[in-house]
Design a protein around this motif. Structure first.
Motif, short mmCIF file in Angstrom:
data_model
loop_
_atom_site.label_atom_id
_atom_site.label_comp_id
_atom_site.label_asym_id
_atom_site.label_seq_id
_atom_site.Cartn_x
_atom_site.Cartn_y
_atom_site.Cartn_z
N GLU A 35 0.85 -1.19 0.00
CA GLU A 35 0.00 0.00 0.00
C GLU A 35 0.89 1.24 0.00
OE1 GLU A 35 -3.22 0.29 -0.20
OE2 GLU A 35 -3.78 -1.83 -0.04
N VAL A 36 0.47 2.27 -0.73
CA VAL A 36 1.31 3.46 -0.84
C VAL A 36 1.55 4.12 0.51
CG1 VAL A 36 0.77 3.93 -3.26
CG2 VAL A 36 -0.72 4.85 -1.46
N SER A 37 0.56 4.07 1.40
CA SER A 37 0.73 4.67 2.72
C SER A 37 1.76 3.90 3.55
CB SER A 37 -0.60 4.74 3.46
OG SER A 37 -1.19 3.46 3.54
N VAL A 38 1.85 2.60 3.35
CA VAL A 38 2.85 1.78 4.04
C VAL A 38 4.24 2.08 3.47
CG1 VAL A 38 3.66 -0.58 4.45
CG2 VAL A 38 1.22 -0.05 4.60
N ILE A 39 4.32 2.20 2.15
CA ILE A 39 5.59 2.54 1.51
C ILE A 39 6.12 3.87 2.05
CG2 ILE A 39 6.75 3.05 -0.66
CD1 ILE A 39 4.59 1.42 -2.08
N ALA A 40 5.24 4.87 2.08
CA ALA A 40 5.64 6.21 2.54
C ALA A 40 6.04 6.18 4.00
CB ALA A 40 4.50 7.19 2.31
#
Length: 312
Positions: A35-40
């Motif tokens: 998930e992009v929020s996890v990546i960030a």
């Protein structure tokens, strides 16, 4: 320190390194399946982890901040988190070229915001530059919409993310007049990472169970575009003009599109090329013929240490 672009020759190598570094961000995000929020979140937390060895050197300054400084740090961190969330999400919906070219509107938004916050002048060249850049941005969005509604949504997310990063820069511009780049970055990265962590908890996204490949991507994002990109540019704002630093974003779509062509096999449409060129032209006119915003005047509520001392 207020110096012109011409007087910043000795920083040119670092400047180019920063441009290339941030250009890799979109590639790494596209490589990841998380998930992009996890990546960030992990991108920011791992960056702070890498910064820990220097924490002792800045231990006195870390907590010797005013209430207003804490408030601005919180606001700046939240804007950074919002930018990463929106922009990374856009990369799942639109092309790297479209998403990164839209980011070139950042210096326009920053300088336009400086008009209201710091009293910067706006001349005819600025208006022409804004007009061309906005036309190009609309052209990119309309072109993607004819191909896919998802792509147009991605362009919109990139645009909103650009506004968020511009607000983050404006807040940072004021804070960096009184804080070291290390302290500013450490707290802002930590705040943004924590905001994203709360977002992940609320949405039930997993914090563990990722493959070694994913962890490798998270680490690459922390080292390359964050430390050698965002951190470096924040530091450069203390030694060269803010306009010179903001111009770095102009190089990102060029390198990012080339990297996407080589590494992701993405093609570039004629519309994207022409619209991107129009945006770059508009932003260049805006910065070339626009007057740089004056530096924000130091305020007692923001200053740290002895009276009149500005920490570098």
């Amino acid at each position: 320190m207020n110096t012109s672009i011409k007087s910043s020759g000795k920083y040119e190598i670092l400047y180019v390194i920063g441009i290339i570094a941030i250009s890799f961000s979109s590639i790494f995000v596209r490589w990841s399946d998380a998930e992009v929020s996890v990546i960030a979140m992990y991108r920011l937390y791992l960056t702070n982890l890498l910064m820990l060895p220097l924490l002792w050197k800045y231990r006195k300054e870390m907590f010797r901040l005013t209430g207003k400084q804490w408030g601005l740090l919180l606001f700046s961190g939240l804007m950074l988190a919002l930018h990463l969330l929106l922009w990374m999400a856009s990369l799942r919906l639109t092309t790297v070229a479209s998403s990164t070219v839209i980011l070139t509107l950042e210096p326009i938004i920053v300088m336009f915001g400086s008009f209201f916050l710091f009293g910067a002048s706006i001349n005819r060249g600025m208006i022409v530059g804004i007009g061309l850049a906005l036309i190009g941005s609309i052209a990119i969005g309309s072109g993607d919409f004819t191909m896919s509604g998802k792509a147009a949504t991605g362009d919109l997310l990139s645009m909103l993310g650009t506004v968020a990063i511009a607000v983050h820069v404006l807040a940072g511009k004021q804070l960096l007049s009184h804080l070291s780049a290390f302290v500013y970055n450490f707290w802002v990265f930590g705040i943004a990472g924590t905001a994203l962590a709360l977002y992940n908890v609320f949405n039930g996204f997993a914090f563990t169970g990722y493959s070694s490949r994913e962890w490798g991507i998270f680490l690459l994002l922390a080292v390359v575009p964050t430390l050698f990109g965002h951190y470096l540019f924040n530091w450069l704002m203390k030694v060269i003009s803010a306009s010179a630093v903001s111009m770095a974003v102009l190089g990102e779509p060029v390198f990012a599109s080339l990297l996407a062509w080589v590494l992701l096999k993405e093609s570039l449409s004629a519309l994207q090329l022409w619209a991107g060129a129009l945006i770059l032209c508009g932003v260049w006119i805006f910065i070339r013929y626009g007057k740089e915003a004056p530096s924000p005047k130091p305020k007692k509520l923001l200053a740290t240490g002895r009276k009149g001392e500005v920490r570098q």
